[in-house]
Design a protein around this motif. Structure first.
Motif, short mmCIF file in Angstrom:
data_model
loop_
_atom_site.label_atom_id
_atom_site.label_comp_id
_atom_site.label_asym_id
_atom_site.label_seq_id
_atom_site.Cartn_x
_atom_site.Cartn_y
_atom_site.Cartn_z
N SER A 1 0.66 -1.23 -0.12
CA SER A 1 -0.06 0.07 0.00
C SER A 1 0.85 1.20 0.04
CB SER A 1 -0.90 -0.05 1.29
OG SER A 1 -1.77 -1.16 1.15
N SER B 1 2.08 1.65 -3.45
CA SER B 1 1.23 2.10 -4.25
C SER B 1 1.06 3.61 -4.48
CB SER B 1 0.01 1.32 -4.09
OG SER B 1 0.08 -0.31 -4.27
N PRO C 1 5.16 5.30 -5.51
CA PRO C 1 5.79 4.34 -6.36
C PRO C 1 7.20 4.79 -6.64
CG PRO C 1 4.20 5.71 -7.77
CD PRO C 1 4.02 6.16 -6.32
N SER D 1 -5.57 -3.17 -1.19
CA SER D 1 -4.27 -3.93 -1.59
C SER D 1 -4.71 -5.53 -2.12
CB SER D 1 -3.87 -4.25 -0.18
OG SER D 1 -2.71 -5.16 -0.18
N TYR E 1 8.66 1.12 -6.08
CA TYR E 1 8.91 0.09 -7.37
C TYR E 1 10.29 0.46 -8.07
CZ TYR E 1 3.90 -1.31 -6.71
OH TYR E 1 2.75 -2.10 -6.23
#
Length: 426
Positions: free
Chosen positions: A283, A286, A289, A312, A339
């Motif tokens: 989370s 997200s 990122p 999620s 990410y």
């Protein structure tokens, strides 16, 4: 230890490579755990690292190597910068960021300095010996305790190090096993061979003593991959079978009881708490990122409460769980660095296997340099154990991982240089 240190410091000033070896030894052994009084706070790593870098700058390193800009070093620098940026823009307040940054950059410095000191096969071998002595010291001590106690000794880890609990410790010991096996094969002195063989057995006993399911998984994966990549299939199969039989004979009943719980992980509160931590980490990534939430973000109460109810991929009753470490190298990097950080992390691991492929091609072409092929196999085996068992522990920034990646990236060049020297001999 005070008088030993008085002897080691002047020895370090003799040559930068000696200081580098002591730097590695102090990093992996964490001698402060075995001392008291004024020697407890002595900064061994800082002193030997400082001497090594100083002598490097002054040109006091014999057979100095050159820094190589290859896939591994480039990605390592990018990963380092990503982590620093993430720490600078971390979700605040987070008092853990400053602590983690200090340990993180020390590990990165060790890996990035490696090309200057690892310039030959002999230097790599000596480095592996010192590495095995530093990390293996703990394995020998705890392995002997497990044997002496008939398997009842509870191995808990090494405080003030990267391997602070039983699960982290088990993974670190599993990563040591392929290195010890390489040293057993390539050490010229028979006593060194015996020491390496004893180290393998005691390290396995230490892993059993941790009662870690991740440690069992690491051992199982190591055995399978060791057989898969070995160019001596029958011998490797016999070795794995003998070790597996030995483990089955000496492991205590509580170890088997612990391993059997893997089949019912979904009903294990400890496992489900980890899944809750993965949910929070995902989370955070997200919503952030590019930089993530900063080091150890998931362990902060306010961050946990803020993100535990966000959408999620994991379905977990979050009301039952409290803040916990990410307990996965992948989700740890994802939540900490976003990410972008996770992609750099995975790419960095992949470069080690690319280096092994390059070594394998050189060996296939020349049928020489078997030592380099075996070393690349050993290094990749350590990383395979890290990647497999790392799915359940927070050990993403372990110093040994990045050092091995850089060392493996240097192997093709050193191997080719060794072959060229052999070709020039009359």
């Amino acid at each position: 230890m005070f008088f030993i240190t008085l002897g080691l410091v002047p020895m370090a000033f003799m040559d930068g490579f000696i200081a580098f070896l002591l730097w590695i030894f102090a990093t992996l052994m964490s001698p402060g755990n075995y001392l008291y009084g004024f020697m407890l706070s002595f900064r061994y790593v800082f002193v030997f690292a400082g001497i090594a870098v100083l002598l490097l700058m002054l040109g006091r390193v014999k057979d100095r190597g050159k820094f190589q800009w290859n896939a591994s070093t480039v990605l390592l620098v990018l990963f380092f910068m990503q982590a620093l940026l993430s720490a600078a823009f971390a979700l605040q307040p987070n008092p853990l960021v400053e602590i983690r940054v200090e340990t993180f950059w020390k590990g990165m410095a060790l890996a990035l300095m490696a090309p200057f000191f690892l310039s030959s096969r002999w230097r790599i071998h000596m480095t592996l010996v010192v590495l095995a002595l530093g990390l293996g010291f703990h394995a020998v001590v705890d392995g002997l305790k497990v044997l002496a106690s008939g398997g009842t000794h509870n191995v808990v880890g090494v405080t003030n190090s990267s391997l602070t609990d039983n699960n982290l410790y088990a993974l670190g010991m599993a990563m040591l096993l392929p290195i010890l096996m390489y040293l057993y094969r390539y050490s010229a002195v028979k006593y060194a061979k015996w020491a390496a063989a004893a180290g393998v057995l005691l390290t396995i006993m230490t892993i059993i003593g941790t009662n870690s399911r991740g440690g069992f998984l690491a051992l199982a994966v190591l055995g399978f991959w060791y057989w898969m990549i070995s160019h001596r299939k029958l011998i490797s199969l016999v070795v794995v079978a003998v070790l597996a039989f030995g483990v089955a004979q000496v492991a205590p009943e509580r170890w088997f009881d612990r391993i059997e719980t893997i089949q019912t992980a979904g009903e294990d509160e400890s496992f489900m708490n980890r899944v809750a931590a993965w949910r929070v980490s995902a989370s955070i990534a997200s919503e952030h990122p590019f930089l993530g939430g900063g080091f150890n973000a998931v362990q902060n109460y306010w961050i946990w409460d803020e993100y535990k109810t966000r959408p999620s991929i994991f379905t977990v009753d979050m009301s039952k769980y409290s803040p916990k470490a990410a307990h996965s190298i992948y989700f740890q990097v994802l939540g900490d660095l976003g990410y972008v950080g996770l992609l750099l992390f995975l790419a960095l691991l992949a470069t080690a296997f690319h280096a092994r492929a390059r070594v394998k091609r050189i060996y296939a072409k020349t049928q020489r340099g078997l030592w380099a092929l075996d070393l690349s196999n050993a290094g990749c085996l350590s990383l395979v154990a890290f990647m497999a068992a790392g799915g359940g522990v927070s050990l993403a920034y372990f110093e040994l991982v990045y050092f091995l990646i850089v060392m493996l990236s240097l192997l093709p060049t050193i191997m080719q240089a060794e072959l060229n020297k052999e070709a020039c001999r009359p």
